[in-house]
Design a protein around this motif. Structure first.
Motif, short mmCIF file in Angstrom:
data_model
loop_
_atom_site.label_atom_id
_atom_site.label_comp_id
_atom_site.label_asym_id
_atom_site.label_seq_id
_atom_site.Cartn_x
_atom_site.Cartn_y
_atom_site.Cartn_z
N TYR A 1 1.70 0.43 7.09
CA TYR A 1 2.19 1.32 6.05
C TYR A 1 2.10 2.78 6.50
O TYR A 1 1.16 3.16 7.22
CB TYR A 1 1.39 1.14 4.76
N CYS B 1 -5.50 11.56 2.90
CA CYS B 1 -4.52 10.48 2.73
C CYS B 1 -5.13 9.49 1.76
O CYS B 1 -6.13 8.85 2.09
CB CYS B 1 -4.21 9.83 4.06
N LEU C 1 -8.14 -0.14 0.92
CA LEU C 1 -7.98 0.05 2.36
C LEU C 1 -9.02 -0.72 3.17
O LEU C 1 -9.06 -0.61 4.40
CB LEU C 1 -8.07 1.53 2.71
N VAL D 1 0.86 -1.18 0.00
CA VAL D 1 0.00 0.00 0.00
C VAL D 1 0.89 1.23 0.00
O VAL D 1 1.82 1.35 0.80
CB VAL D 1 -0.92 0.02 1.24
N LEU E 1 0.77 5.30 0.53
CA LEU E 1 -0.07 6.35 1.11
C LEU E 1 0.52 7.72 0.78
O LEU E 1 1.73 7.92 0.95
CB LEU E 1 -0.15 6.19 2.63
N ASN F 1 -10.78 5.22 -1.36
CA ASN F 1 -9.53 4.78 -0.74
C ASN F 1 -8.81 5.93 -0.04
O ASN F 1 -7.57 6.06 -0.11
CB ASN F 1 -8.59 4.15 -1.78
N ALA G 1 -4.72 6.18 -0.72
CA ALA G 1 -3.96 4.95 -0.87
C ALA G 1 -4.01 4.45 -2.30
O ALA G 1 -5.02 4.59 -2.99
CB ALA G 1 -4.48 3.88 0.06
#
Length: 120
Positions: free
Chosen positions: A109, A22, A29, A2, A4, A77, A24
């Motif tokens: 992550y 944020c 997620l 992942v 970010l 996400n 991803a």
């Protein structure tokens, strides 16, 4: 894996607001608990807020409770941190964290951070 990426940081006057995002990529997620942390100059990284994957359960550190709101949009996400009534002591680099455990393996992550500066 992942990846970010945080965004939305900047310079704001005390009492102002910012919304951090944020986003991803690489994997959904879904199933991940999402957290925001922050690290001020010369200080250790500290927990700020958490939201479960369903979005139904949130938790905040005492000094942001009532001012910050964490939320997520699993379809996008993305997790958000709405920050209101900002104070100079909120100045820090804010980091997004995604964490889950699957089949006994912990997946953890981090993003690279976004700077928030609150002027007095």
């Amino acid at each position: 894996q992942v990846q970010l990426v945080e965004s939305g940081g900047g310079l704001v006057q005390a009492g102002g607001s910012l919304r951090l995002s944020c986003t991803a990529s690489g994997r959904t997620l879904s199933g991940y608990t999402m957290r925001w942390f922050r690290q001020a100059p010369g200080k250790e990284r500290e927990f700020v807020a958490r939201v479960t994957w369903s979005g139904g359960n949130t938790y905040y550190v005492d000094n942001v409770e009532g001012r910050f709101t964490i939320s997520r949009d699993n379809a996008k996400n993305t997790v958000y941190l709405q920050m209101n009534s900002l104070k100079p002591e909120d100045t820090a680099v804010y980091y997004c964290n995604a964490q889950t455990t699957s089949w006994g393996i912990k997946y953890d992550y981090w993003g690279q951070g976004t700077q928030v500066t609150v002027s007095s």
